[in-house]
Design a protein around this motif. Sequence first.
Motif, PDB file in Angstrom:
ATOM      1  N   TYR A  95     -26.745 -27.337 -13.443  1.00 18.62           N
ATOM      2  CA  TYR A  95     -26.711 -26.017 -14.059  1.00 18.62           C
ATOM      3  C   TYR A  95     -26.010 -26.043 -15.420  1.00 18.62           C
ATOM      4  O   TYR A  95     -26.487 -25.431 -16.378  1.00 18.62           O
ATOM      5  N   THR A  96     -24.905 -26.756 -15.528  1.00 16.09           N
ATOM      6  CA  THR A  96     -24.175 -26.783 -16.800  1.00 16.09           C
ATOM      7  C   THR A  96     -25.014 -27.407 -17.909  1.00 16.09           C
ATOM      8  O   THR A  96     -24.886 -27.031 -19.076  1.00 16.09           O
ATOM      9  N   GLU A  97     -25.883 -28.365 -17.545  1.00 17.84           N
ATOM     10  CA  GLU A  97     -26.698 -29.014 -18.571  1.00 17.84           C
ATOM     11  C   GLU A  97     -27.781 -28.079 -19.122  1.00 17.84           C
ATOM     12  O   GLU A  97     -28.445 -28.421 -20.103  1.00 17.84           O
ATOM     13  N   LEU A  98     -27.953 -26.911 -18.503  1.00 16.37           N
ATOM     14  CA  LEU A  98     -28.904 -25.930 -19.019  1.00 16.37           C
ATOM     15  C   LEU A  98     -28.349 -25.179 -20.229  1.00 16.37           C
ATOM     16  O   LEU A  98     -29.073 -24.433 -20.878  1.00 16.37           O
ATOM     17  N   GLY A  99     -27.065 -25.384 -20.512  1.00 18.19           N
ATOM     18  CA  GLY A  99     -26.460 -24.698 -21.645  1.00 18.19           C
ATOM     19  C   GLY A  99     -26.095 -23.262 -21.317  1.00 18.19           C
ATOM     20  O   GLY A  99     -26.490 -22.329 -22.034  1.00 18.19           O
ATOM     21  N   LEU A 100     -25.346 -23.064 -20.243  1.00 21.50           N
ATOM     22  CA  LEU A 100     -24.952 -21.714 -19.846  1.00 21.50           C
ATOM     23  C   LEU A 100     -24.100 -21.075 -20.933  1.00 21.50           C
ATOM     24  O   LEU A 100     -23.331 -21.743 -21.622  1.00 21.50           O
ATOM     25  N   PHE A 101     -24.255 -19.760 -21.083  1.00 18.22           N
ATOM     26  CA  PHE A 101     -23.434 -19.040 -22.050  1.00 18.22           C
ATOM     27  C   PHE A 101     -21.955 -19.230 -21.713  1.00 18.22           C
ATOM     28  O   PHE A 101     -21.580 -19.333 -20.536  1.00 18.22           O
ATOM     29  N   ASP A 102     -21.108 -19.236 -22.745  1.00 19.34           N
ATOM     30  CA  ASP A 102     -19.673 -19.397 -22.508  1.00 19.34           C
ATOM     31  C   ASP A 102     -19.125 -18.293 -21.600  1.00 19.34           C
ATOM     32  O   ASP A 102     -18.216 -18.524 -20.804  1.00 19.34           O
ATOM     33  N   ASP A 103     -19.695 -17.095 -21.741  1.00 16.70           N
ATOM     34  CA  ASP A 103     -19.198 -15.947 -20.974  1.00 16.70           C
ATOM     35  C   ASP A 103     -20.149 -15.579 -19.827  1.00 16.70           C
ATOM     36  O   ASP A 103     -20.206 -14.431 -19.407  1.00 16.70           O
ATOM     37  N   TYR A 104     -20.904 -16.570 -19.310  1.00 15.83           N
ATOM     38  CA  TYR A 104     -21.930 -16.263 -18.307  1.00 15.83           C
ATOM     39  C   TYR A 104     -21.357 -15.595 -17.059  1.00 15.83           C
ATOM     40  O   TYR A 104     -22.034 -14.785 -16.416  1.00 15.83           O
ATOM     41  N   ALA A 105     -20.110 -15.903 -16.726  1.00 13.27           N
ATOM     42  CA  ALA A 105     -19.527 -15.380 -15.485  1.00 13.27           C
ATOM     43  C   ALA A 105     -19.476 -13.855 -15.475  1.00 13.27           C
ATOM     44  O   ALA A 105     -19.577 -13.240 -14.409  1.00 13.27           O
ATOM     45  N   GLN A 106     -19.347 -13.225 -16.644  1.00 10.54           N
ATOM     46  CA  GLN A 106     -19.243 -11.771 -16.662  1.00 10.54           C
ATOM     47  C   GLN A 106     -20.557 -11.075 -16.312  1.00 10.54           C
ATOM     48  O   GLN A 106     -20.571  -9.898 -15.964  1.00 10.54           O
ATOM     49  N   TYR A 107     -21.680 -11.819 -16.362  1.00 14.33           N
ATOM     50  CA  TYR A 107     -22.977 -11.226 -16.045  1.00 14.33           C
ATOM     51  C   TYR A 107     -23.368 -11.407 -14.574  1.00 14.33           C
ATOM     52  O   TYR A 107     -24.315 -10.778 -14.105  1.00 14.33           O
ATOM     53  N   LEU A 108     -22.658 -12.250 -13.857  1.00 10.13           N
ATOM     54  CA  LEU A 108     -23.019 -12.532 -12.475  1.00 10.13           C
ATOM     55  C   LEU A 108     -22.913 -11.314 -11.550  1.00 10.13           C
ATOM     56  O   LEU A 108     -23.780 -11.118 -10.694  1.00 10.13           O
ATOM     57  N   PRO A 109     -21.871 -10.469 -11.677  1.00 12.77           N
ATOM     58  CA  PRO A 109     -21.811  -9.301 -10.787  1.00 12.77           C
ATOM     59  C   PRO A 109     -23.039  -8.404 -10.899  1.00 12.77           C
ATOM     60  O   PRO A 109     -23.546  -7.906  -9.886  1.00 12.77           O
ATOM     61  N   GLU A 110     -23.551  -8.222 -12.108  1.00 14.11           N
ATOM     62  CA  GLU A 110     -24.746  -7.395 -12.293  1.00 14.11           C
ATOM     63  C   GLU A 110     -25.943  -8.009 -11.585  1.00 14.11           C
ATOM     64  O   GLU A 110     -26.752  -7.302 -10.975  1.00 14.11           O
TER      65      GLU A 110
END
Length: 244
Positions: free
Chosen positions: A178-193
Amino acid sequence: PAEPAQPAAPVIAAPSGPTLQVLAYTMDEQTHTITADDGTELITGESAYPVVTLANKAAEAKINEHFAEEKRDFDEDLQEYADDARALIAERGAQDFPTFGYTVTHSSARCDSVVASFIEDSYVYLAGAHGTATREGVTFDMATGDTLELEDIVTVSEDEAEKFVLDYLLTALQQPQYTELGLFDDYAQYLPEIVEEDGCFYLTNEGVMIVINDSFIASHAAGLIEVPIPYADFTILKGEYLPQ
């Protein structure tokens, strides 16, 4: 106008055991083209919706009505997109108009005596740089025909279930695939939605699949991201929803 395709041979799921319940379904497949008065193609599309057959006719009726309503929504959306296409042609002219596209298809992820879980894949192209692909899951209780949301299949409250899935995602997404996909730096804030959305999961024979659609936590190039939670790890699942 829709052009009905020849129905496919029924797909039959026939689980064994004392509570044998056979699910058979075909796909209502149609192609769609809407044109302007001058013959310009405004939008083309394809739709494929399951039509199920069950011994339990009450459950059968509920499941089929769900997909019939979804098909009505598809037809309405198709007409709205056609209206948008007419407006774009009026602005740009037909010579610069790229035909719109809209597709909705379904496939089965798990069908047994307990649940029927389907994957809905949709794709919309409205003359932008690229189209938008979306995946949702829909799961039915085979005994009642009711749709099952996350809170329906767990032994804890809805808030606790969402926190369980969120914590699992936060750990799983740190894995290299998953990390090699280039996740956004702030991706965690979108997970609850994502976790709060209806259709964020579907059931397979191996576990609960969490769906993270295109561009939510990574760029469009990363595409659809799915995170499986094996049943052995999904410890909040009600026992009756395990594969039989």
